[in-house]
Design a protein around this motif. Structure first.
Motif, PDB file in Angstrom:
ATOM      1  N   VAL A 265       0.859  -1.179   0.000  1.00 28.47           N
ATOM      2  CA  VAL A 265       0.000   0.000   0.000  1.00 28.47           C
ATOM      3  C   VAL A 265       0.899   1.235   0.000  1.00 28.47           C
ATOM      4  O   VAL A 265       1.637   1.480   0.961  1.00 28.47           O
ATOM      5  CB  VAL A 265      -0.931   0.022   1.221  1.00 28.47           C
ATOM      6  CG1 VAL A 265      -1.768   1.300   1.232  1.00 28.47           C
ATOM      7  CG2 VAL A 265      -1.840  -1.201   1.225  1.00 28.47           C
ATOM      8  N   VAL A 266       0.866   2.004  -1.082  1.00 29.11           N
ATOM      9  CA  VAL A 266       1.721   3.187  -1.184  1.00 29.11           C
ATOM     10  C   VAL A 266       0.919   4.474  -1.017  1.00 29.11           C
ATOM     11  O   VAL A 266       1.475   5.567  -1.036  1.00 29.11           O
ATOM     12  CB  VAL A 266       2.476   3.206  -2.533  1.00 29.11           C
ATOM     13  CG1 VAL A 266       3.443   2.053  -2.613  1.00 29.11           C
ATOM     14  CG2 VAL A 266       1.517   3.185  -3.717  1.00 29.11           C
ATOM     15  N   GLY A 267      -0.394   4.342  -0.858  1.00 26.60           N
ATOM     16  CA  GLY A 267      -1.227   5.507  -0.628  1.00 26.60           C
ATOM     17  C   GLY A 267      -2.595   5.071  -0.151  1.00 26.60           C
ATOM     18  O   GLY A 267      -3.084   4.003  -0.526  1.00 26.60           O
ATOM     19  N   ALA A 268      -3.218   5.878   0.708  1.00 22.81           N
ATOM     20  CA  ALA A 268      -4.569   5.587   1.184  1.00 22.81           C
ATOM     21  C   ALA A 268      -5.266   6.906   1.449  1.00 22.81           C
ATOM     22  O   ALA A 268      -4.749   7.741   2.190  1.00 22.81           O
ATOM     23  CB  ALA A 268      -4.529   4.735   2.448  1.00 22.81           C
ATOM     24  N   ARG A 269      -6.411   7.117   0.838  1.00 23.43           N
ATOM     25  CA  ARG A 269      -7.126   8.372   1.028  1.00 23.43           C
ATOM     26  C   ARG A 269      -8.610   8.090   1.190  1.00 23.43           C
ATOM     27  O   ARG A 269      -9.162   7.198   0.525  1.00 23.43           O
ATOM     28  CB  ARG A 269      -6.872   9.340  -0.133  1.00 23.43           C
ATOM     29  CG  ARG A 269      -7.271   8.799  -1.485  1.00 23.43           C
ATOM     30  CD  ARG A 269      -6.783   9.729  -2.596  1.00 23.43           C
ATOM     31  NE  ARG A 269      -7.201   9.268  -3.911  1.00 23.43           N
ATOM     32  CZ  ARG A 269      -6.578   8.343  -4.621  1.00 23.43           C
ATOM     33  NH1 ARG A 269      -5.483   7.776  -4.128  1.00 23.43           N
ATOM     34  NH2 ARG A 269      -7.019   7.982  -5.813  1.00 23.43           N
ATOM     35  N   GLN A 270      -9.226   8.855   2.048  1.00 24.91           N
ATOM     36  CA  GLN A 270     -10.646   8.699   2.307  1.00 24.91           C
ATOM     37  C   GLN A 270     -11.425   9.740   1.524  1.00 24.91           C
ATOM     38  O   GLN A 270     -11.209  10.934   1.690  1.00 24.91           O
ATOM     39  CB  GLN A 270     -10.942   8.861   3.798  1.00 24.91           C
ATOM     40  CG  GLN A 270     -12.408   8.664   4.156  1.00 24.91           C
ATOM     41  CD  GLN A 270     -12.880   7.271   3.775  1.00 24.91           C
ATOM     42  OE1 GLN A 270     -12.267   6.282   4.150  1.00 24.91           O
ATOM     43  NE2 GLN A 270     -13.951   7.192   2.995  1.00 24.91           N
ATOM     44  N   GLU A 303      -2.544   0.327   6.657  1.00 24.27           N
ATOM     45  CA  GLU A 303      -1.888   1.625   6.537  1.00 24.27           C
ATOM     46  C   GLU A 303      -0.882   1.610   5.388  1.00 24.27           C
ATOM     47  O   GLU A 303      -0.523   0.547   4.867  1.00 24.27           O
ATOM     48  CB  GLU A 303      -1.169   1.969   7.846  1.00 24.27           C
ATOM     49  CG  GLU A 303      -2.091   2.044   9.054  1.00 24.27           C
ATOM     50  CD  GLU A 303      -1.320   2.316  10.330  1.00 24.27           C
ATOM     51  OE1 GLU A 303      -0.069   2.229  10.291  1.00 24.27           O
ATOM     52  OE2 GLU A 303      -1.951   2.621  11.355  1.00 24.27           O
ATOM     53  N   VAL A 304      -0.440   2.815   5.023  1.00 26.36           N
ATOM     54  CA  VAL A 304       0.603   2.941   4.004  1.00 26.36           C
ATOM     55  C   VAL A 304       1.852   2.188   4.469  1.00 26.36           C
ATOM     56  O   VAL A 304       2.277   2.317   5.610  1.00 26.36           O
ATOM     57  CB  VAL A 304       0.941   4.421   3.747  1.00 26.36           C
ATOM     58  CG1 VAL A 304       2.155   4.547   2.834  1.00 26.36           C
ATOM     59  CG2 VAL A 304      -0.247   5.140   3.139  1.00 26.36           C
ATOM     60  N   GLY A 305       2.404   1.376   3.574  1.00 28.53           N
ATOM     61  CA  GLY A 305       3.559   0.570   3.906  1.00 28.53           C
ATOM     62  C   GLY A 305       3.227  -0.875   4.187  1.00 28.53           C
ATOM     63  O   GLY A 305       4.117  -1.730   4.177  1.00 28.53           O
ATOM     64  N   ASP A 306       1.942  -1.167   4.442  1.00 25.47           N
ATOM     65  CA  ASP A 306       1.544  -2.553   4.679  1.00 25.47           C
ATOM     66  C   ASP A 306       1.573  -3.355   3.385  1.00 25.47           C
ATOM     67  O   ASP A 306       1.332  -2.819   2.295  1.00 25.47           O
ATOM     68  CB  ASP A 306       0.132  -2.614   5.265  1.00 25.47           C
ATOM     69  CG  ASP A 306       0.090  -2.189   6.722  1.00 25.47           C
ATOM     70  OD1 ASP A 306       1.166  -2.033   7.318  1.00 25.47           O
ATOM     71  OD2 ASP A 306      -1.020  -1.998   7.255  1.00 25.47           O
ATOM     72  N   VAL A 307       1.847  -4.642   3.515  1.00 20.98           N
ATOM     73  CA  VAL A 307       1.759  -5.570   2.392  1.00 20.98           C
ATOM     74  C   VAL A 307       0.414  -6.288   2.497  1.00 20.98           C
ATOM     75  O   VAL A 307       0.070  -6.807   3.570  1.00 20.98           O
ATOM     76  CB  VAL A 307       2.915  -6.586   2.410  1.00 20.98           C
ATOM     77  CG1 VAL A 307       2.721  -7.653   1.344  1.00 20.98           C
ATOM     78  CG2 VAL A 307       4.238  -5.862   2.193  1.00 20.98           C
ATOM     79  N   ALA A 330      -4.134  -7.655   5.378  1.00 22.28           N
ATOM     80  CA  ALA A 330      -2.706  -7.387   5.526  1.00 22.28           C
ATOM     81  C   ALA A 330      -1.978  -8.704   5.750  1.00 22.28           C
ATOM     82  O   ALA A 330      -2.433  -9.562   6.503  1.00 22.28           O
ATOM     83  CB  ALA A 330      -2.470  -6.441   6.702  1.00 22.28           C
ATOM     84  N   LEU A 331      -0.855  -8.871   5.056  1.00 27.46           N
ATOM     85  CA  LEU A 331      -0.065 -10.089   5.180  1.00 27.46           C
ATOM     86  C   LEU A 331       1.000  -9.915   6.250  1.00 27.46           C
ATOM     87  O   LEU A 331       1.513  -8.813   6.468  1.00 27.46           O
ATOM     88  CB  LEU A 331       0.586 -10.439   3.843  1.00 27.46           C
ATOM     89  CG  LEU A 331      -0.371 -10.668   2.664  1.00 27.46           C
ATOM     90  CD1 LEU A 331       0.416 -11.015   1.411  1.00 27.46           C
ATOM     91  CD2 LEU A 331      -1.374 -11.766   2.987  1.00 27.46           C
ATOM     92  N   GLU A 332       1.351 -11.006   6.880  1.00 28.86           N
ATOM     93  CA  GLU A 332       2.366 -10.979   7.923  1.00 28.86           C
ATOM     94  C   GLU A 332       3.314 -12.149   7.752  1.00 28.86           C
ATOM     95  O   GLU A 332       3.062 -13.069   6.969  1.00 28.86           O
ATOM     96  CB  GLU A 332       1.708 -11.033   9.315  1.00 28.86           C
ATOM     97  CG  GLU A 332       0.792  -9.858   9.619  1.00 28.86           C
ATOM     98  CD  GLU A 332       0.151  -9.963  10.992  1.00 28.86           C
ATOM     99  OE1 GLU A 332       0.301 -11.036  11.621  1.00 28.86           O
ATOM    100  OE2 GLU A 332      -0.494  -8.989  11.426  1.00 28.86           O
ATOM    101  N   GLY A 333       4.411 -12.101   8.486  1.00 30.76           N
ATOM    102  CA  GLY A 333       5.335 -13.222   8.518  1.00 30.76           C
ATOM    103  C   GLY A 333       5.940 -13.544   7.170  1.00 30.76           C
ATOM    104  O   GLY A 333       6.328 -12.661   6.401  1.00 30.76           O
ATOM    105  N   GLU A 334       6.017 -14.828   6.862  1.00 34.09           N
ATOM    106  CA  GLU A 334       6.661 -15.287   5.635  1.00 34.09           C
ATOM    107  C   GLU A 334       5.932 -14.798   4.385  1.00 34.09           C
ATOM    108  O   GLU A 334       6.567 -14.493   3.378  1.00 34.09           O
ATOM    109  CB  GLU A 334       6.749 -16.816   5.629  1.00 34.09           C
ATOM    110  CG  GLU A 334       7.717 -17.384   6.659  1.00 34.09           C
ATOM    111  CD  GLU A 334       7.858 -18.877   6.532  1.00 34.09           C
ATOM    112  OE1 GLU A 334       7.258 -19.449   5.591  1.00 34.09           O
ATOM    113  OE2 GLU A 334       8.569 -19.484   7.356  1.00 34.09           O
ATOM    114  N   GLU A 335       4.591 -14.729   4.465  1.00 36.01           N
ATOM    115  CA  GLU A 335       3.839 -14.263   3.299  1.00 36.01           C
ATOM    116  C   GLU A 335       4.204 -12.819   2.961  1.00 36.01           C
ATOM    117  O   GLU A 335       4.428 -12.484   1.792  1.00 36.01           O
ATOM    118  CB  GLU A 335       2.337 -14.374   3.562  1.00 36.01           C
ATOM    119  CG  GLU A 335       1.793 -15.787   3.535  1.00 36.01           C
ATOM    120  CD  GLU A 335       0.286 -15.811   3.647  1.00 36.01           C
ATOM    121  OE1 GLU A 335      -0.344 -16.587   2.910  1.00 36.01           O
ATOM    122  OE2 GLU A 335      -0.253 -15.047   4.472  1.00 36.01           O
TER     123      GLU A 335
END
Length: 742
Positions: A265-270, A303-307, A330-335
């Motif tokens: 996620v490189v951008g998020a706007r409402q 959030e911005v920066g999340d995979v 949102a992905l975590e860990g190995e994914e």
């Protein structure tokens, strides 16, 4: 009493005062006096005049966009009558004339919300208007799949705190329904609208038997209005099933299909309706709209920066590909690490140039090859990561040439990477520096802007590139301020450098730090080489810039290079002088279009020649006056030319004191090897021999202890002091320099 569609603050209307300029309005009034100054409105081009552009804001109200308000020449606008544009109302005159300003935001997605102004009343946009792709400007329109329609059940929470909560209404036909890809904007969603419009999302009790299934295209299930009474209406569903991941670069060929994508996620706007996530993978960037409730943040934990992993349907809105989000997690860990590594590998492969694109052979540039490649990679990576690039350069001819070289290289890359027409204004900024160092004043301004952009527009922190400044310890405090927030910093400077500065930046390209002689290298020549390395397609455009950056002793290789591209000595001189004059006026402004016209334009009207003539006239007059009033000194047999610029030069007019000192020294150095030009509280040193200005300042500070003497601009020989001790400081500087040289 209502609430602001962006921040939720109670207001009389639909938008609070602090967010007035974050939304775009559709005007449905019939009186220009109903318009609100400083608001942004959508309109359509009515026609051209010699002095500007007429824009219809409604069927009965037309405004004038004067040519002086445009960010480019009127004749270069690619607009036809009937085309949609966004403008800002500057003023409504007593006679009803409306003065407009150009908006750099010329895309739906660049505004955080959209409203209708019907007379003086503020309303959510009507669904029927937003569904019409052929109409005028409006907010981004999406109807994503409801969380309850995807899985057959909502999440119910178990004892461990995981699982699912709530239940959903079962489908009456037992199949997935199709979605109208021209669906209503979330800003206008309500229970009444759902009942009145067949295009609006249906609520949880609506029968979906009329929803057709399209197995060939993988259409999304029928949409449902979220249950606004649920405990967490803003939460969304997570991807499940075995959809195969596809690349964002392939989405244009998948319109109407259900797909799964993964990326950062490189951008998020409402907006006033959906939440729009800007998602990047190794092949491109795409907007993904997620709707839970009008103006409510979907997936608030993302959030911005999340995979993330995202399922959705591909649609084309106003000729731009968008994803209608149906499920996101949102992905975590190995994914997450797998996705990040895939992005990193792809970015490195795409961002890292194979080698430095040398414009002309130069030993110093060869010695800095690795540093230049690192900075070129950082610039290209920033573009690919949707990270702004902020260029800070000295407000001199050399500085402007350097900054323009990078600008010329980067803007085409931004236009290629981002579909938005004004992306080049969001993702690249060139800001000249008034001072010779990157001090706390400049750093505070940059930090304030980048934090505002991060908090208000969810922008990433920028790459800050300093050209012709920032390589000495006087800039360390400012650079460290940026570092506290994690902004990436790089320095390109052909002049003096201190090894300690490497602790304050990620990369420095400086010949002195590379262990080579930089006497024949300008920052402009160094930056032009960097620009060609960043973007080889503009190499020919940059070929003449190194020669423009030298006031004298231009290396033959750069003279020949300029001549080969059609710039003889006279033309190069005109460009240099024109840039030097314009660098003085509004030195804090980038003057992007004017500088571009001077350096790169065909210049049919002889713009550079005209400005160069003013340069010569102003500088010649000042030099004649100065030379008639200089003082000659020769302590210990060392000849000095000394000028009191306060008494014998025009303050606050061209030329600046530093440029006056340069030119005076060039004309007097055969008779006197040292030139001093001093003003109220500063002194500039010019010499034919190497001088350590810091040592001079230290010696003077020991001699005149109450004068606050310090060397501020080492790279331009500048010493500052308290004005009340000016005469004593000047005498002490003469003695200190004579002691170094004698």
């Amino acid at each position: 009493m209502g609430t602001c569609i962006i921040c939720g603050t109670p207001v009389d209307g639909r938008i609070c005062d602090s967010h007035q300029e974050d939304v775009v309005f559709e005007f449905r009034g019939n009186d220009p006096n109903q318009l609100v100054p400083n608001r942004f409105y959508g309109g359509t081009v009515d026609g051209y005049a010699d002095f500007g552009l007429f824009v219809d804001l409604s069927s009965n109200v037309t405004g004038l966009l004067h040519r002086s308000e445009l960010d480019q020449r009127l004749e270069s606008l690619d607009l036809e009558p009937g085309d949609s544009v966004y403008v800002q109302v500057k003023n409504v005159r007593d006679n009803g004339d409306v003065d407009l300003a150009w908006s750099i935001r010329q895309s739906d997605r660049d505004f955080r919300g959209a409203l209708v102004q019907d007379g003086t009343e503020e309303l959510d946009a009507d669904e029927s208007d937003q569904d019409d792709d052929d109409g005028g400007p409006g907010p981004v329109s999406h109807t994503p799949t409801s969380t309850s329609d995807r899985d057959g059940s909502r999440e119910t929470e178990d004892d461990s705190g995981n699982g699912r909560s709530g239940t959903e209404q079962p489908k009456t036909d037992g199949s997935s329904g199709s979605t109208d890809t021209g669906g209503a904007t979330a800003a206008s969603e309500s229970a009444d609208a759902a009942d009145d419009s067949t295009d609006a999302p249906v609520d949880d009790t609506t029968d979906s038997t009329d929803a057709a299934t399209d197995d060939s295209t993988g259409s999304a299930p029928a949409h449902s209005t979220p249950d606004t009474d649920s405990e967490e209406p803003e939460s969304g569903s997570e991807p499940d099933g075995d959809l195969e991941r596809v690349e964002i670069g392939s989405l244009a060929d998948r319109v109407g299909q259900q797909v799964r994508i993964e990326g950062e996620v490189v951008g998020a706007r409402q907006t006033g309706g959906p939440t729009v996530f800007e998602l990047r993978d190794e092949t491109g960037v795409v907007d993904c709209a997620a709707f839970i409730e009008a103006g409510v943040r979907a997936y608030p934990s993302v959030e911005v920066g999340d995979v993330v992993r995202l399922d959705g349907e591909i649609e084309r809105r106003r000729n731009e590909i968008q994803v209608e989000t149906e499920a996101l997690a949102a992905l975590e860990g190995e994914e997450a690490e797998t996705v990040r590594q895939r992005l990193s590998d792809a970015l490195t492969a795409e961002a890292r140039p194979e080698s430095v694109d040398v414009l002309a052979e130069h030993d110093a540039i060869d010695a800095m090859a690795d540093d230049l490649l690192d900075i070129a990679e950082a610039i290209r990576r920033s573009v690919l990561e949707s990270r702004p690039v902020v260029v800070r350069h000295a407000a001199t001819a050399d500085g402007y040439v350097a900054g323009s070289a990078i600008e010329r290289a980067v803007l085409p890359l931004i236009r290629e990477e981002h579909a938005a027409s004004d992306a080049q204004y969001h993702y690249f900024t060139r800001r000249p520096l008034d001072e010779p160092v990157y001090d706390m004043d400049a750093a505070t301004k940059d930090a304030t802007r980048m934090l505002q952009d991060r908090d208000r527009h969810d922008e990433k922190l920028p790459l800050v590139l300093l050209l012709g400044t920032g390589s000495t310890v006087e800039s360390a405090d400012g650079l460290n301020l940026l570092g506290i927030y994690g902004a990436e910093r790089a320095v390109v400077d052909a002049a003096a450098a201190d090894p300690e500065i490497t602790e304050s930046v990620e990369t420095v390209a400086n010949p002195e730090l590379a262990g080579v002689d930089a006497a024949e290298l300008s920052t402009g020549a160094l930056a032009a080489t960097l620009g060609a390395t960043v973007n080889g397609d503009v190499r020919e455009d940059l070929a003449h810039l190194p020669a423009v950056s030298y006031w004298e002793d231009t290396p033959d290789a750069y003279v020949d290079l300029a001549a080969e591209t059609g710039f003889d000595d006279e033309r190069v001189t005109e460009l240099r002088e024109a840039i030097a004059l314009e660098a003085f006026y509004q030195s804090y402004q980038d003057k992007r279009e004017l500088i571009t016209d001077i350096l790169f334009g065909e210049d049919d009207g002889d713009l550079a020649g005209h400005i160069s003539g003013q340069f010569r006239e102003k500088l010649g007059t000042e030099i004649d006056t100065a030379r008639a009033n200089v003082e000659s000194r020769d302590p210990d047999g060392v000849a000095f030319t000394v000028l009191d610029a306060d008494a014998y030069a025009h303050r606050y007019d061209f030329p600046p004191t530093s440029l006056l000192a340069d030119e005076l020294h060039r004309r007097e150095r055969e008779e006197a090897p040292v030139t001093l030009v001093y003003g109220t509280d500063e002194l500039f040193v010019r010499a034919t021999r190497d001088l350590d200005v810091r040592d001079v300042a230290a010696a003077v500070a020991d001699e005149v202890t109450d004068a606050g003497v310090t060397a501020v601009g080492v790279r331009e020989g500048r010493i500052e002091f308290l004005s009340g001790r000016r005469e004593a400081v000047v005498d002490a500087v003469v003695d200190a320099i004579a002691g170094q040289i004698a």
